[in-house]
Scaffold this motif. Structure first.
Motif, PDB file in Angstrom:
ATOM      1  N   THR A   1      30.172  56.635  48.491  1.00  0.00           N
ATOM      2  CA  THR A   1      29.061  56.776  47.823  1.00  0.00           C
ATOM      3  C   THR A   1      29.201  56.466  45.964  1.00  0.00           C
ATOM      4  N   GLU A   2      30.710  56.604  45.947  1.00  0.00           N
ATOM      5  CA  GLU A   2      30.811  56.523  44.458  1.00  0.00           C
ATOM      6  C   GLU A   2      30.953  55.270  43.872  1.00  0.00           C
ATOM      7  N   THR A   3      30.370  55.176  42.671  1.00  0.00           N
ATOM      8  CA  THR A   3      30.255  53.667  41.973  1.00  0.00           C
ATOM      9  C   THR A   3      30.909  53.754  40.555  1.00  0.00           C
ATOM     10  N   GLU A   4      31.076  52.752  39.816  1.00  0.00           N
ATOM     11  CA  GLU A   4      31.807  52.559  38.665  1.00  0.00           C
ATOM     12  C   GLU A   4      31.060  51.193  37.834  1.00  0.00           C
ATOM     13  N   LYS A   5      31.187  51.254  36.769  1.00  0.00           N
ATOM     14  CA  LYS A   5      30.494  50.293  35.969  1.00  0.00           C
ATOM     15  C   LYS A   5      31.273  49.000  36.228  1.00  0.00           C
ATOM     16  N   LYS A   6      30.311  47.825  36.187  1.00  0.00           N
ATOM     17  CA  LYS A   6      30.930  46.615  36.588  1.00  0.00           C
ATOM     18  C   LYS A   6      31.984  46.230  35.192  1.00  0.00           C
ATOM     19  N   ASP A   7      33.117  45.856  35.647  1.00  0.00           N
ATOM     20  CA  ASP A   7      34.252  45.450  34.406  1.00  0.00           C
ATOM     21  C   ASP A   7      34.992  44.309  35.136  1.00  0.00           C
ATOM     22  N   LEU A   8      34.526  43.213  34.888  1.00  0.00           N
ATOM     23  CA  LEU A   8      35.287  42.079  35.491  1.00  0.00           C
ATOM     24  C   LEU A   8      36.678  41.730  34.790  1.00  0.00           C
ATOM     25  N   SER A   9      36.904  42.453  33.807  1.00  0.00           N
ATOM     26  CA  SER A   9      38.161  42.186  32.740  1.00  0.00           C
ATOM     27  C   SER A   9      39.235  42.789  33.618  1.00  0.00           C
ATOM     28  N   LYS A  10      39.008  43.649  34.847  1.00  0.00           N
ATOM     29  CA  LYS A  10      39.958  44.067  35.450  1.00  0.00           C
ATOM     30  C   LYS A  10      40.628  43.155  36.506  1.00  0.00           C
ATOM     31  N   LEU A  11      39.941  41.997  36.739  1.00  0.00           N
ATOM     32  CA  LEU A  11      40.546  41.169  37.767  1.00  0.00           C
ATOM     33  C   LEU A  11      41.520  40.141  36.896  1.00  0.00           C
ATOM     34  N   GLU A  12      42.693  40.377  37.444  1.00  0.00           N
ATOM     35  CA  GLU A  12      43.706  39.623  36.531  1.00  0.00           C
ATOM     36  C   GLU A  12      44.341  38.790  37.522  1.00  0.00           C
ATOM     37  N   ASN A  13      44.221  38.461  38.874  1.00  0.00           N
ATOM     38  CA  ASN A  13      44.948  37.738  39.678  1.00  0.00           C
ATOM     39  C   ASN A  13      44.089  36.501  40.211  1.00  0.00           C
ATOM     40  N   PHE A  14      43.241  36.062  39.529  1.00  0.00           N
ATOM     41  CA  PHE A  14      42.240  34.933  39.780  1.00  0.00           C
ATOM     42  C   PHE A  14      42.361  33.835  38.960  1.00  0.00           C
ATOM     43  N   SER A  15      42.026  32.680  39.696  1.00  0.00           N
ATOM     44  CA  SER A  15      41.892  31.387  38.752  1.00  0.00           C
ATOM     45  C   SER A  15      40.653  31.402  38.254  1.00  0.00           C
ATOM     46  N   GLU A  16      40.599  30.393  37.375  1.00  0.00           N
ATOM     47  CA  GLU A  16      39.033  30.105  36.702  1.00  0.00           C
ATOM     48  C   GLU A  16      37.812  30.081  37.678  1.00  0.00           C
ATOM     49  N   HIS A  17      38.415  29.290  38.789  1.00  0.00           N
ATOM     50  CA  HIS A  17      37.310  28.773  39.590  1.00  0.00           C
ATOM     51  C   HIS A  17      36.894  29.996  40.565  1.00  0.00           C
TER      52      HIS A  17
END
Length: 515
Positions: free
Chosen positions: A101-117
């Motif tokens: 049930t725990e949530t956190e604020k969306k922070d897509l800067s945490k994603l480091e292992n993905f391509s631009e696509h």
């Protein structure tokens, strides 16, 4: 292959061809350059992932996942007797369920292992939410180290150009009747088209014509709304504000010994009856509905029975996945549970609810008696006091640490009640986890310079433990004599025996009622 037969292989072939060419293939190409050849297809429930993954090329292995689903893995239950196993089962499952049930604020800067696509697809899909299940992005990122991640679904506003006429007409009917907040088909607040539902509408048209097909869609929307209302709450709030098990929710709202123990009894005892999933779902409805006016609970369950019978297989599977995602259990167990409940006869439903209400009332009275005993022993102890969760949150345990806006905060009344939220970051988080681990093993001593935050660390850690699994804290302000120590020890032994006795009796009683 002619166009007429092709629609049953791929109802959205134009969209899918464009998606593979312009989005999936570039992702796979980027991954191959990095030496990654395994792929993961993420998406909502019943979004066409299975068909889509079979259409991909360039991946040596393809797996598919429903976004947000995380199964609870309970370890083998240890214990010398059935009652020990009840308590051990509860101590494993409750903290894990609560984490879902725990949530956190969306922070897509945490994603480091993905391509631009890859990031483009993730950002687009999550554009409708501000908060996410805690740890979801971390799991995404972990997968991104070894897999090409493709987020796939059919958008609600999919381009209908070049689609088969039957598909276009079926889409119009679906959009016409699944057009409200309570009927819209969505996952993480993103509306999408389940290809299976489109296929079911076309099949209905083929068998009985478009008038009957529209009647079918209208009935499906109503049944979908009613089933979600009962199983998920007044509205399907996705992950922005999860409507969870009423039993677990009561722990956060009522904060007292009585409801903590009722949660323990109801969750742990019934888990032994069949699977945890079946018990949890039965009690989700029973626990929420028995608060309704006389007859209301039975009426709701009877409505669920009728709605479930009306629902198409595609919509049943979507609801099953929603419930499974909330509870962290396998979808097939959820399906078994709902089928069991909706398979009861109406008189069985009414009789079971009445007996459960009576049994809960008896449990309540016995636990209230235990609560009075706890207060009495606490008032008689010299140099020590028992504090519960509410005491800590009201600042009674440590004067300048209180719960403010659902966050434990340091409150300074010297400067007009300046509030500073206690946030788990860096070393604070690390030391808090070490402290919890040490307390579970025995004695822990916190040592450090004056004013560094030793008391704040201790209070915050104890607060977390009280929220998740413990009843209270015994604060000893001076060394108690042998008589008080003996009284305290004997009291908690007696308390444990009484709780175990209630668990045992409730187990057999509820088992006989529900099954």
């Amino acid at each position: 292959m002619g166009r007429g037969s092709k629609i049953f292989a791929d109802l959205f072939y134009t969209y899918n061809n464009d998606f593979i060419k312009n989005k999936a293939n570039p992702i796979i190409g980027d991954a191959v350059k990095e030496g990654i050849t395994e792929c993961v297809v993420y998406g909502p429930a019943q979004s066409g992932k299975t068909w889509f993954q079979n259409s991909l090329s360039g991946c040596t292995k393809v797996e598919e996942y429903v976004i947000g689903f995380r199964e609870i893995n309970a370890q083998q239950i240890q214990g010398n007797n059935p009652l020990d196993k009840i308590l051990n089962l509860f101590s494993q499952l409750f903290p894990q369920i609560k984490k879902l049930t725990e949530t956190e604020k969306k922070d897509l800067s945490k994603l480091e292992n993905f391509s631009e696509h890859e990031l483009g697809l993730i950002k687009e899909y999550l554009s409708k939410v501000n908060v996410l299940p805690k740890g979801l992005l971390d799991r995404f990122d972990e997968l991104g180290k070894t897999h090409a991640l493709i987020l796939y679904y059919i958008p609600w506003d999919v381009d209908e150009k070049n689609l088969d006429d039957d598909v276009t007409q079926a889409l119009k009917l679906i959009k016409k009747h699944f057009n409200t907040e309570r009927t819209s088909i969505k996952w993480f607040n993103k509306e999408y088209i389940p290809p299976g539902l489109v296929k079911e509408v076309i099949d209905k048209k083929g068998a009985e014509g478009w008038n009957k097909a529209e009647e079918f869609v209208e009935n499906q929307a109503e049944a979908y709304r009613d089933a979600l209302d009962i199983l998920m709450g007044e509205t399907d709030l996705e992950f922005g504000g999860i409507t969870f098990l009423s039993i677990l929710k009561s722990k956060d709202l009522l904060r007292d010994f009585l409801n903590n123990l009722i949660g323990t009894v109801m969750t742990a005892v019934t888990s032994l009856i069949v699977s945890f999933a079946i018990s949890a779902i039965v009690l989700t409805m029973f626990g929420r509905l028995i608060e309704r006016p006389t007859g209301g609970a039975a009426d709701e369950l009877i409505k669920l029975k009728k709605s479930w019978k009306e629902l198409s297989e595609t919509l049943r599977k979507i609801i099953v996945w929603k419930v499974a995602t909330r509870l962290g259990v396998k979808p097939d167990e959820v399906r078994q549970a709902i089928d069991h409940i909706t398979g009861l006869k109406e008189e069985e439903i009414k009789s079971s609810l009445q007996k459960i209400e009576e049994e809960l009332e008896q449990i309540r009275k016995r636990l209230e008696s235990l609560e009075r005993d706890v207060e009495l022993i606490g008032s008689q102890l010299k140099g020590s006091k028992i504090y519960k969760l509410k005491d800590v949150e009201d600042g009674l345990f440590y004067a300048n640490v209180k719960l403010v806006d659902n966050c434990l905060s340091i409150v300074s009344e010297t400067y007009d009640e300046v509030k500073v939220n206690i946030v788990e970051t860096g070393k604070f988080d690390e030391y808090s986890k070490k402290l919890i681990g040490g307390l579970r093993k025995g004695l822990v001593v916190i040592k450090g310079p004056k004013g560094i935050g030793k008391s704040t660390l201790a209070v915050y850690t104890l607060w977390k433990l009280l929220r998740d699994e413990y009843y209270g804290i015994v604060r000893i302000d001076k060394i108690i004599d042998d008589n008080d120590r003996l009284r305290l020890t004997n009291f908690f032994r007696k308390l444990q025996k009484e709780v175990l006795r209630i668990l045992r009796e409730a187990h057999y009683t509820l088992r006989s009622i529900i099954y």
